[in-house]
Design a protein around this motif. Structure first.
Motif, PDB file in Angstrom:
ATOM      1  N   VAL A 160       0.857  -1.177   0.000  1.00  0.00           N
ATOM      2  CA  VAL A 160       0.000   0.000   0.000  1.00  0.00           C
ATOM      3  C   VAL A 160       0.894   1.228   0.000  1.00  0.00           C
ATOM      4  CG1 VAL A 160      -0.238   0.047   2.526  1.00  0.00           C
ATOM      5  CG2 VAL A 160      -1.989   1.102   1.087  1.00  0.00           C
ATOM      6  N   TYR A 161       0.432   2.274  -0.656  1.00  0.00           N
ATOM      7  CA  TYR A 161       1.198   3.504  -0.781  1.00  0.00           C
ATOM      8  C   TYR A 161       0.383   4.679  -0.257  1.00  0.00           C
ATOM      9  CZ  TYR A 161       3.547   0.490  -4.179  1.00  0.00           C
ATOM     10  OH  TYR A 161       4.176  -0.560  -4.789  1.00  0.00           O
ATOM     11  N   LEU A 162       1.089   5.723   0.143  1.00  0.00           N
ATOM     12  CA  LEU A 162       0.437   6.969   0.520  1.00  0.00           C
ATOM     13  C   LEU A 162       1.237   8.109  -0.105  1.00  0.00           C
ATOM     14  CD1 LEU A 162      -1.900   8.236   2.165  1.00  0.00           C
ATOM     15  CD2 LEU A 162      -0.218   8.609   3.988  1.00  0.00           C
ATOM     16  N   GLN A 163       0.652   8.741  -1.093  1.00  0.00           N
ATOM     17  CA  GLN A 163       1.249   9.919  -1.703  1.00  0.00           C
ATOM     18  C   GLN A 163       0.764  11.141  -0.956  1.00  0.00           C
ATOM     19  OE1 GLN A 163       3.511  10.180  -4.357  1.00  0.00           O
ATOM     20  NE2 GLN A 163       3.572  12.346  -3.767  1.00  0.00           N
ATOM     21  N   MET A 164       1.702  11.900  -0.425  1.00  0.00           N
ATOM     22  CA  MET A 164       1.369  13.076   0.383  1.00  0.00           C
ATOM     23  C   MET A 164       1.931  14.312  -0.306  1.00  0.00           C
ATOM     24  SD  MET A 164       2.114  11.568   4.201  1.00  0.00           S
ATOM     25  CE  MET A 164       3.874  11.427   3.936  1.00  0.00           C
ATOM     26  N   ASN A 165       1.049  15.228  -0.660  1.00  0.00           N
ATOM     27  CA  ASN A 165       1.442  16.458  -1.344  1.00  0.00           C
ATOM     28  C   ASN A 165       1.094  17.670  -0.490  1.00  0.00           C
ATOM     29  OD1 ASN A 165       2.213  14.924  -3.626  1.00  0.00           O
ATOM     30  ND2 ASN A 165       0.141  15.037  -4.464  1.00  0.00           N
ATOM     31  N   SER A 166       1.698  18.791  -0.827  1.00  0.00           N
ATOM     32  CA  SER A 166       1.428  20.059  -0.132  1.00  0.00           C
ATOM     33  C   SER A 166       1.499  19.875   1.377  1.00  0.00           C
ATOM     34  CB  SER A 166       0.048  20.600  -0.539  1.00  0.00           C
ATOM     35  OG  SER A 166      -0.039  20.777  -1.934  1.00  0.00           O
TER      36      SER A 166
END
Length: 121
Positions: A78-84
């Motif tokens: 599982v991945y978590l892309q975190m932006n800003s």
């Protein structure tokens, strides 16, 4: 048993991005839900985002739009892309999986050891 290993945490400046990964291994029959939680110092552990095996997702209302959860069922990852990213996103991020280790076993929750995310200039 199921082992979850997170990676991808670190120090990032405000406005930056990070991508967390969590790989599940061990004696796994089937993984159902996977999720990311986070815990800031002195606070409770809260749900960040979750994803079922079919791909449907849910997010903490305050994070939707900045964070994206995804999974690769073939890799049990599982991945978590975190932006800003913001300073208030600073926390230890934990991976969670709900899985069966045999066809006859009950569903059980498994946790990773956590990965630190620090957002600071």
């Amino acid at each position: 048993q199921v082992q979850l290993v997170e990676s991808g945490g670190g120090l990032v400046q405000p406005g930056g991005s990070l991508r967390l990964s969590c790989a599940a291994s061990g004696s796994i029959f089937r993984i159902y839900d996977m999720a990311w939680y986070r815990q800031a110092p002195g606070k409770q552990r809260d749900l960040v985002a979750g994803i079922i095996s079919g791909g449907s997702t849910n997010y903490a209302a305050s994070l939707k739009g900045r964070f994206t959860i995804s999974r690769d069922n073939a890799k049990n990852t599982v991945y978590l892309q975190m932006n800003s990213l913001k300073p208030e996103d600073t926390a230890v991020y934990y991976c969670n999986a709900r899985a069966q280790i045999t066809p006859q076993s009950h569903l059980a929750d498994y946790w990773g050891q956590g990965t630190q995310v620090t957002v600071s200039s």
